[in-house]
Design a protein around this motif. Structure first.
Motif, PDB file in Angstrom:
ATOM      1  N   GLY A  33      41.482 -22.920  19.679  1.00 48.42           N
ATOM      2  CA  GLY A  33      42.905 -22.750  18.293  1.00 48.42           C
ATOM      3  C   GLY A  33      43.478 -23.981  18.547  1.00 48.42           C
ATOM      4  O   GLY A  33      44.427 -24.772  18.313  1.00 48.42           O
ATOM      5  N   LYS A  34      42.478 -25.394  18.874  1.00 48.54           N
ATOM      6  CA  LYS A  34      42.685 -26.928  18.995  1.00 48.54           C
ATOM      7  C   LYS A  34      41.353 -27.223  18.131  1.00 48.54           C
ATOM      8  O   LYS A  34      40.430 -27.085  17.646  1.00 48.54           O
ATOM      9  CB  LYS A  34      42.644 -27.566  20.191  1.00 48.54           C
ATOM     10  CG  LYS A  34      43.486 -26.938  21.454  1.00 48.54           C
ATOM     11  CD  LYS A  34      44.731 -26.805  21.263  1.00 48.54           C
ATOM     12  CE  LYS A  34      45.057 -26.592  22.796  1.00 48.54           C
ATOM     13  NZ  LYS A  34      46.698 -26.855  22.512  1.00 48.54           N
ATOM     14  N   MET A  35      41.940 -27.966  16.730  1.00 47.89           N
ATOM     15  CA  MET A  35      41.187 -29.233  16.433  1.00 47.89           C
ATOM     16  C   MET A  35      40.026 -30.056  16.332  1.00 47.89           C
ATOM     17  O   MET A  35      40.649 -30.485  17.440  1.00 47.89           O
ATOM     18  CB  MET A  35      42.307 -29.136  15.241  1.00 47.89           C
ATOM     19  CG  MET A  35      41.591 -30.032  13.950  1.00 47.89           C
ATOM     20  SD  MET A  35      42.520 -30.421  12.801  1.00 47.89           S
ATOM     21  CE  MET A  35      43.016 -32.106  13.112  1.00 47.89           C
ATOM     22  N   TYR A  36      39.317 -29.827  16.253  1.00 41.60           N
ATOM     23  CA  TYR A  36      38.904 -30.846  16.779  1.00 41.60           C
ATOM     24  C   TYR A  36      37.697 -31.650  15.601  1.00 41.60           C
ATOM     25  O   TYR A  36      36.853 -33.353  15.799  1.00 41.60           O
ATOM     26  CB  TYR A  36      37.415 -30.646  17.603  1.00 41.60           C
ATOM     27  CG  TYR A  36      36.096 -29.694  16.790  1.00 41.60           C
ATOM     28  CD1 TYR A  36      35.224 -30.171  16.134  1.00 41.60           C
ATOM     29  CD2 TYR A  36      36.737 -27.859  16.794  1.00 41.60           C
ATOM     30  CE1 TYR A  36      34.608 -28.905  15.681  1.00 41.60           C
ATOM     31  CE2 TYR A  36      35.422 -27.178  15.899  1.00 41.60           C
ATOM     32  CZ  TYR A  36      34.454 -28.192  15.312  1.00 41.60           C
ATOM     33  OH  TYR A  36      33.098 -27.692  14.952  1.00 41.60           O
ATOM     34  N   ALA A  37      37.681 -31.231  14.275  1.00 39.83           N
ATOM     35  CA  ALA A  37      37.903 -32.141  13.103  1.00 39.83           C
ATOM     36  C   ALA A  37      38.427 -31.735  11.675  1.00 39.83           C
ATOM     37  O   ALA A  37      38.370 -30.679  11.835  1.00 39.83           O
ATOM     38  CB  ALA A  37      35.730 -31.606  12.639  1.00 39.83           C
TER      39      ALA A  37
END
Length: 124
Positions: A33-37
């Protein structure tokens, strides 16, 4: 740096979820649920790849490469953007930076979320 190559690389990382945010006209890659790109554009529409980065490393990269700038429209301490038409940033470095971003975000997830992601791959 080709968008298709980046897309394929991100999707091979364990537990990655892809979405497209219409309002931002951006391709986004998430873990837990967390953006990395994110692949989007700057104010002039120039395509950029934005990745999370350890702050000291982010600074070092910006000093070493003209095409790596503080994260466009993101926290400038923890995010870098790389111009997609960059000729000074080799693709193998881009892949390492994607992996670094993924690992930073994954490490901040709860132990439960990390285990669920790891279990997903085992059951495939």
């Amino acid at each position: 740096m080709e968008k298709e190559m980046i897309h394929a690389h991100c999707l091979q990382l364990q537990g990655t979820i892809y979405d497209y945010k219409e309002e931002w006209q951006a391709d986004r890659y998430h873990i837990g649920g967390k953006m990395y790109a994110m692949i989007g554009g700057n104010a002039t529409g120039k395509p950029v790849l934005t990745l999370k980065c350890e702050p000291a490393r982010a600074e070092e990269l910006r000093e070493s490469f003209v095409s790596i700038i503080p994260g466009y429209y993101m926290n400038k301490t923890h995010w870098n953007s790389i111009y997609m038409d960059a000729e000074d940033v080799p693709m193998d470095l881009v892949e390492k930076l994607i992996q670094h971003s993924y690992e930073l975000v994954f490490s901040k997830l709860t132990k439960k979320a990390q285990q669920e992601i790891q279990l997903l791959e085992v059951t495939k």
